[in-house]
Design a protein around this motif. Structure first.
Motif, PDB file in Angstrom:
ATOM      1  N   GLY A   1       6.573  63.529  76.111  1.00  0.00           N
ATOM      2  CA  GLY A   1       5.708  63.618  74.934  1.00  0.00           C
ATOM      3  C   GLY A   1       6.475  63.349  73.647  1.00  0.00           C
ATOM      4  O   GLY A   1       5.955  62.728  72.715  1.00  0.00           O
TER       5      GLY A   1
ATOM      6  N   GLY B   1       4.966  67.205  67.802  1.00  0.00           N
ATOM      7  CA  GLY B   1       3.623  67.350  68.398  1.00  0.00           C
ATOM      8  C   GLY B   1       3.570  66.743  69.792  1.00  0.00           C
ATOM      9  O   GLY B   1       2.973  67.308  70.721  1.00  0.00           O
TER      10      GLY B   1
ATOM     11  N   LEU C   1       2.677  68.904  73.169  1.00  0.00           N
ATOM     12  CA  LEU C   1       1.557  68.493  74.030  1.00  0.00           C
ATOM     13  C   LEU C   1       2.064  67.993  75.398  1.00  0.00           C
ATOM     14  O   LEU C   1       1.455  68.259  76.431  1.00  0.00           O
TER      15      LEU C   1
ATOM     16  N   ALA D   1       1.083  69.501  79.041  1.00  0.00           N
ATOM     17  CA  ALA D   1       0.537  68.593  80.057  1.00  0.00           C
ATOM     18  C   ALA D   1       1.430  68.586  81.303  1.00  0.00           C
ATOM     19  O   ALA D   1       0.934  68.602  82.439  1.00  0.00           O
TER      20      ALA D   1
END
Length: 186
Positions: free
Chosen positions: A107, A126, A130, A134
């Motif tokens: 990410g 970010g 994330l 995930a």
């Protein structure tokens, strides 16, 4: 009507019971009978003895049917039953740091592709957050397993639900024995 049937009933009963017993015939000594009829000078002639009158046979005693032996007691297996329902469920596995860190790295690399200067830093952070979330979910699903919630109708009455990882060819209607949370084909 009863007056007409009564004589027939009496005859049927008498016939079924057999002839009435006869008193035994008096036996007469043939020599004494011959002596009484002939003069004293004449010699009596030999006479064969008369056979006694036959006695009627007694009616056989009615047979009493013996009571049949009681059926053997049926042993009910307390652990045996029949599968009545199966519900499949996917259980998620446990996530480890490998999935989270791998997702965060992927990410972060993907987030670095966006923005300029301070926007690029925020996009990288970010993307890492994330990606970590995930990656954690992907690892849980990858390690997940199917389990089967099996409802067994017990022979002794009631139902029991057992959770097993494999059905091993069993299905609804199969006879099984429940032993320690496992199903054994019966």
């Amino acid at each position: 009507m009863y007056k007409k049937l009564l004589p027939l009933l009496v005859i049927a009963v008498l016939t079924a019971c057999g002839p009435a017993p006869q008193p035994p015939a008096e036996t007469v000594d043939p020599a004494a009978a011959a002596a009484a009829e002939t003069p004293a000078a004449a010699a009596p002639a030999p006479v064969a003895e008369a056979a006694p009158a036959p006695r009627p046979r007694p009616a056989p005693a009615p047979r009493v049917a013996a009571a049949p032996p009681p059926p053997p007691a049926v042993q009910v297996c307390q652990d045996c039953g029949t599968i009545s329902a199966v519900r499949d469920e996917r259980i998620q596995g446990e996530a480890s740091a490998v999935g989270t860190l791998g997702g965060a790295a992927a990410g972060g690399v993907a987030g670095a592709q966006f923005g300029k200067k301070s926007g690029k830093v925020l996009a990288t952070i970010g993307g890492a957050v994330l990606g970590g979330l995930a990656g954690r979910e992907v690892e849980k699903r990858a390690k997940g397993e199917w389990v089967h919630h099996v409802t067994v109708s017990m022979e002794a009455g009631g139902t029991q639900t057992v959770t097993v990882p494999r059905m091993d060819g069993l299905g609804v209607g199969s006879k099984v024995r429940v032993s320690g949370g496992n199903l054994i084909p019966n």
